[in-house]
Design a protein around this motif. Structure first.
Motif, mmCIF file in Angstrom:
data_model
loop_
_atom_site.group_PDB
_atom_site.id
_atom_site.type_symbol
_atom_site.label_atom_id
_atom_site.label_comp_id
_atom_site.label_asym_id
_atom_site.label_seq_id
_atom_site.Cartn_x
_atom_site.Cartn_y
_atom_site.Cartn_z
ATOM 1 N N CYS A 65 29.418 12.909 78.046
ATOM 2 C CA CYS A 65 29.600 12.708 79.476
ATOM 3 C C CYS A 65 29.224 13.978 80.231
ATOM 4 C CB CYS A 65 31.046 12.315 79.771
ATOM 5 S SG CYS A 65 31.406 12.181 81.530
ATOM 6 N N LEU A 89 24.845 5.579 82.152
ATOM 7 C CA LEU A 89 25.860 5.695 81.121
ATOM 8 C C LEU A 89 27.258 5.772 81.741
ATOM 9 C CD1 LEU A 89 23.991 8.394 79.013
ATOM 10 C CD2 LEU A 89 24.045 5.948 78.594
ATOM 11 N N ARG A 90 28.255 5.416 80.927
ATOM 12 C CA ARG A 90 29.659 5.481 81.356
ATOM 13 C C ARG A 90 30.477 5.959 80.173
ATOM 14 N NH1 ARG A 90 33.566 1.647 80.680
ATOM 15 N NH2 ARG A 90 31.952 0.130 80.198
ATOM 16 N N CYS A 91 31.400 6.897 80.442
ATOM 17 C CA CYS A 91 32.256 7.396 79.363
ATOM 18 C C CYS A 91 33.588 6.660 79.367
ATOM 19 C CB CYS A 91 32.474 8.905 79.491
ATOM 20 S SG CYS A 91 33.702 9.382 80.719
ATOM 21 N N HIS A 118 23.174 9.082 69.981
ATOM 22 C CA HIS A 118 24.486 8.486 70.212
ATOM 23 C C HIS A 118 25.250 8.364 68.887
ATOM 24 C CE1 HIS A 118 27.328 5.139 71.135
ATOM 25 N NE2 HIS A 118 27.493 5.873 72.238
ATOM 26 N N TYR A 123 18.727 5.951 81.172
ATOM 27 C CA TYR A 123 19.864 5.051 81.004
ATOM 28 C C TYR A 123 20.974 5.435 81.970
ATOM 29 C CZ TYR A 123 18.133 3.102 76.600
ATOM 30 O OH TYR A 123 17.406 2.454 75.635
ATOM 31 N N GLU A 164 32.484 9.582 73.878
ATOM 32 C CA GLU A 164 32.700 8.136 73.915
ATOM 33 C C GLU A 164 31.919 7.590 75.108
ATOM 34 O OE1 GLU A 164 36.750 6.721 73.398
ATOM 35 O OE2 GLU A 164 37.282 8.750 72.759
ATOM 36 N N VAL A 165 30.612 7.430 74.915
ATOM 37 C CA VAL A 165 29.693 7.056 75.985
ATOM 38 C C VAL A 165 29.008 5.742 75.639
ATOM 39 C CG1 VAL A 165 27.582 7.759 77.183
ATOM 40 C CG2 VAL A 165 29.299 9.463 76.607
ATOM 41 N N GLU A 166 28.889 4.875 76.611
ATOM 42 C CA GLU A 166 28.214 3.593 76.424
ATOM 43 C C GLU A 166 27.188 3.389 77.528
ATOM 44 O OE1 GLU A 166 28.656 1.742 73.760
ATOM 45 O OE2 GLU A 166 30.247 3.075 73.043
ATOM 46 N N LYS A 167 26.158 2.605 77.236
ATOM 47 C CA LYS A 167 25.167 2.261 78.247
ATOM 48 C C LYS A 167 25.768 1.266 79.235
ATOM 49 C CE LYS A 167 21.864 1.594 74.960
ATOM 50 N NZ LYS A 167 20.626 1.070 74.426
ATOM 51 N N GLU A 168 25.421 1.429 80.494
ATOM 52 C CA GLU A 168 25.830 0.505 81.543
ATOM 53 C C GLU A 168 24.738 -0.551 81.711
ATOM 54 O OE1 GLU A 168 28.672 1.072 84.547
ATOM 55 O OE2 GLU A 168 29.087 0.784 82.422
ATOM 56 N N ASP A 220 19.668 5.903 70.566
ATOM 57 C CA ASP A 220 20.512 5.353 69.501
ATOM 58 C C ASP A 220 20.830 6.412 68.439
ATOM 59 O OD1 ASP A 220 20.514 2.898 70.784
ATOM 60 O OD2 ASP A 220 18.858 2.104 69.576
#
Length: 144
Positions: free
Chosen positions: A35, A6-8, A28, A4, A42-46, A25
């Motif tokens: 990060c 990822l972006r923080c 997370h 993946y 606080e990381v989300e998939k790009e 999942d």
């Protein structure tokens, strides 16, 4: 395995591998994905495009570079960082939080250590003022 992008919350972008989409999942949700640059959870998939390997028969059968050889300067720097940490500090395993607290309070002699702890325990250490930082690699016994 799935990779993946990822972006923080600080807009740092990095890639990471997971056993499966559901493994990502689960990790997370438990706050265990952080990060690679600042340690934020606080990381989300790009948005990502799937990677499809195509090429000639010769390219598919040609020997690949050894897995241990760094592919770029960043990987070389990480390899050197790991080597220096393993050489100059003690691996304390899952006792990391206990050892770090003991050194911080003066109950144990100060020395360089590294090890493992849960994300919530790492947050507690930081809140207590114990100087800790996440490392961008797993202990050798946990990597493939």
């Amino acid at each position: 395995m799935i990779q993946y992008s990822l972006r923080c919350a600080q807009d740092h972008r990095f890639d990471s591998w997971f056993q499966s989409a559901s493994a990502f999942d689960k990790l997370h949700a438990a706050g265990m994905v952080s990060c690679a640059v600042c340690g934020s959870t606080e990381v989300e998939k790009e948005l990502m495009a799937p990677r499809v390997n195509v090429g000639s028969e010769k390219a598919r059968t040609a020997p690949e570079a050894p897995l241990s050889a760094p592919a770029n300067p960043a990987e070389q720097a990480l390899k050197e960082l790991r080597k220096e940490i393993e050489k100059s500090s003690d691996y304390v395993g899952r006792d990391f939080a206990r050892e770090a607290r003991a050194m911080h309070s003066g109950d144990a002699p100060a020395r360089s250590i590294w090890g493992e702890t849960r994300g919530d325990e790492a947050k507690k250490l930081i809140e207590e003022g114990v100087p800790v930082a996440p490392l961008p690699f797993l202990p050798t016994r946990k990597s493939n």
